[in-house]
Design a protein around this motif. Structure first.
Motif, PDB file in Angstrom:
ATOM      1  N   SER A  82      -4.908  -9.249   6.500  1.00  0.00           N
ATOM      2  CA  SER A  82      -3.891  -9.110   7.538  1.00  0.00           C
ATOM      3  C   SER A  82      -2.759  -8.200   7.094  1.00  0.00           C
ATOM      4  CB  SER A  82      -3.350 -10.489   7.925  1.00  0.00           C
ATOM      5  OG  SER A  82      -2.857 -11.179   6.788  1.00  0.00           O
ATOM      6  N   ASP A  83      -2.366  -8.247   5.817  1.00  0.00           N
ATOM      7  CA  ASP A  83      -1.263  -7.395   5.359  1.00  0.00           C
ATOM      8  C   ASP A  83      -1.660  -5.922   5.353  1.00  0.00           C
ATOM      9  OD1 ASP A  83      -3.022  -7.686   3.220  1.00  0.00           O
ATOM     10  OD2 ASP A  83      -1.489  -8.196   1.747  1.00  0.00           O
ATOM     11  N   GLU A  86      -1.581  -4.663   8.944  1.00  0.00           N
ATOM     12  CA  GLU A  86      -0.198  -4.469   9.358  1.00  0.00           C
ATOM     13  C   GLU A  86       0.382  -3.178   8.803  1.00  0.00           C
ATOM     14  OE1 GLU A  86       4.146  -6.753   9.025  1.00  0.00           O
ATOM     15  OE2 GLU A  86       2.308  -7.708   8.288  1.00  0.00           O
ATOM     16  N   GLU A  87       0.118  -2.892   7.503  1.00  0.00           N
ATOM     17  CA  GLU A  87       0.718  -1.711   6.895  1.00  0.00           C
ATOM     18  C   GLU A  87       0.168  -0.411   7.472  1.00  0.00           C
ATOM     19  OE1 GLU A  87       0.022  -1.220   2.713  1.00  0.00           O
ATOM     20  OE2 GLU A  87      -2.162  -1.316   2.890  1.00  0.00           O
ATOM     21  N   THR A  88      -1.069  -0.446   7.990  1.00  0.00           N
ATOM     22  CA  THR A  88      -1.658   0.755   8.572  1.00  0.00           C
ATOM     23  C   THR A  88      -1.440   0.836  10.076  1.00  0.00           C
ATOM     24  OG1 THR A  88      -3.795  -0.363   8.846  1.00  0.00           O
ATOM     25  CG2 THR A  88      -3.437   0.847   6.791  1.00  0.00           C
ATOM     26  N   GLY A  89      -0.750  -0.155  10.656  1.00  0.00           N
ATOM     27  CA  GLY A  89      -0.454  -0.129  12.078  1.00  0.00           C
ATOM     28  C   GLY A  89      -1.625  -0.494  12.960  1.00  0.00           C
ATOM     29  N   ALA A  90      -2.641  -1.160  12.386  1.00  0.00           N
ATOM     30  CA  ALA A  90      -3.828  -1.518  13.150  1.00  0.00           C
ATOM     31  C   ALA A  90      -3.735  -2.958  13.637  1.00  0.00           C
ATOM     32  CB  ALA A  90      -5.081  -1.336  12.292  1.00  0.00           C
ATOM     33  N   ALA A  91      -4.355  -3.233  14.764  1.00  0.00           N
ATOM     34  CA  ALA A  91      -4.418  -4.598  15.275  1.00  0.00           C
ATOM     35  C   ALA A  91      -5.360  -5.430  14.424  1.00  0.00           C
ATOM     36  CB  ALA A  91      -4.896  -4.582  16.723  1.00  0.00           C
ATOM     37  N   ILE A  92      -5.101  -6.737  14.350  1.00  0.00           N
ATOM     38  CA  ILE A  92      -6.016  -7.634  13.660  1.00  0.00           C
ATOM     39  C   ILE A  92      -7.346  -7.628  14.410  1.00  0.00           C
ATOM     40  CG2 ILE A  92      -6.446 -10.014  12.957  1.00  0.00           C
ATOM     41  CD1 ILE A  92      -4.217  -8.684  11.392  1.00  0.00           C
ATOM     42  N   THR A 245      -9.749  -4.497   1.554  1.00  0.00           N
ATOM     43  CA  THR A 245      -8.695  -4.311   0.560  1.00  0.00           C
ATOM     44  C   THR A 245      -7.373  -4.900   1.053  1.00  0.00           C
ATOM     45  OG1 THR A 245      -7.789  -2.660  -0.979  1.00  0.00           O
ATOM     46  CG2 THR A 245      -7.790  -2.066   1.351  1.00  0.00           C
ATOM     47  N   PRO A 246      -6.552  -5.421   0.124  1.00  0.00           N
ATOM     48  CA  PRO A 246      -5.227  -5.907   0.524  1.00  0.00           C
ATOM     49  C   PRO A 246      -4.240  -4.762   0.694  1.00  0.00           C
ATOM     50  CG  PRO A 246      -5.568  -6.244  -1.821  1.00  0.00           C
ATOM     51  CD  PRO A 246      -6.860  -5.706  -1.277  1.00  0.00           C
ATOM     52  N   ALA A 247      -3.008  -5.112   1.020  1.00  0.00           N
ATOM     53  CA  ALA A 247      -1.961  -4.108   1.250  1.00  0.00           C
ATOM     54  C   ALA A 247      -1.664  -3.332  -0.022  1.00  0.00           C
ATOM     55  CB  ALA A 247      -0.696  -4.796   1.756  1.00  0.00           C
TER      56      ALA A 247
END
Length: 282
Positions: A82-83, A86-92, A245-247
């Motif tokens: 999820s992080d 969020e950082e790439t501006g994509a929807a879950i 991958t994580p944020a």
């Protein structure tokens, strides 16, 4: 148990890392660590041979290769933390985002990684890789996935973001450049890893910690991913699945800091070892 392959490119020898740190040669048991070895009781044969104490030590070697021979497929899951979404501006995503990498992108954990020609946005991604030990076809449930997983390894899902996101079409051409999937150093068997949803992942660039996540934050857990993929394709022993991958990737940073020739990338996952790559130029 930790399985590995050592030696020059194309001449790797199958080995096992014993609990006392010694490396034993498995050439008397198998020609390679591949799908046939994994699906035909190879892990059990190695376990028995280690217990009996008859394996020769591997001797000196200068290189560790990928821990499984060239897979039939490398399947990847995008936006699975999820992080990172969020950082790439994509929807879950409502379902796993699936893409493929060419199987010849796989290299050893410490091999040189090449920045592609004309690339200005080569990125890094520390990921938990799943290595299949049996055929998976229309698995009945996520719980059934545990039975087809041979083990786990570290993967660096190297990506070229301009090729991936700005050149039209699907993601694959930003993911399949040569050397873009370092794997290893070990295939750690599933019984030794334990819970795949409780592993810390970390990545450094030139000594700076860039990614520091945990698989507990995956949107779709490992077993769900393998079950899900089996509804759309036949997974075979030796196939590799990168689980996201994580944020902390360069794409999501401000300012963005993409990889250049001479940069050093280091990765680790709890219990799975460590990688180190120096970036070269294609």
């Amino acid at each position: 148990m930790k399985l590995l392959r050592v030696g020059p490119v194309g001449e790797e020898r199958p080995c096992v890392l014993a609990p006392d740190g010694r490396v034993f040669d498995l050439s008397s048991l198998t020609a390679d660590i591949d799908g046939a070895f994994l699906s035909e009781g190879g892990v059990e044969r190695v376990r028995s041979a280690l217990a009996e104490g008859g394996l020769p030590e591997a001797g000196p070697y200068e290189r560790v290769g990928a821990p499984v021979a060239r897979p039939g497929k490398i399947i990847c899951i995008g936006l699975n933390y999820s992080d990172h979404a969020e950082e790439t501006g994509a929807a879950i995503p409502a379902e796993p985002v699936v893409f493929m990498k060419a199987s010849n992108t796989m290299v050893g954990p410490d091999d040189e990684v090449l920045v592609p020609r004309r690339s200005v946005k080569t990125d890094y991604e520390v990921e938990l890789a799943v290595i299949l030990g049996r055929t998976a076809r229309y698995l009945e449930s996520p719980e059934a996935a545990a039975e087809v997983i041979a083990g786990y390894a570290i993967a660096n899902d190297v990506s070229e973001r301009e090729f991936q996101n700005e050149r039209g079409g699907q993601w694959d051409k930003g993911k399949s450049c040569e050397t873009f999937n370092p794997l290893g150093p070990w295939l750690v068997t599933a019984d030794e890893v334990g819970d795949p949803q409780a592993l810390g992942l970390r990545l450094w660039v030139n000594g700076e910690l860039r990614q520091n996540g945990n698989t507990k934050n995956q949107i779709f857990g490992v077993h769900h991913v393998i079950w899900y993929l089996s509804q759309f394709m036949v997974l075979e022993a030796g196939d590799v699945v990168n689980t996201g991958t994580p944020a902390g990737v360069a794409l999501g940073r401000g300012p963005q800091a993409y990889l250049r020739e001479g940069d050093v990338v280091e990765l680790e996952i709890d219990g799975l070892g460590r990688q180190r790559q120096r970036m070269g130029q294609a």
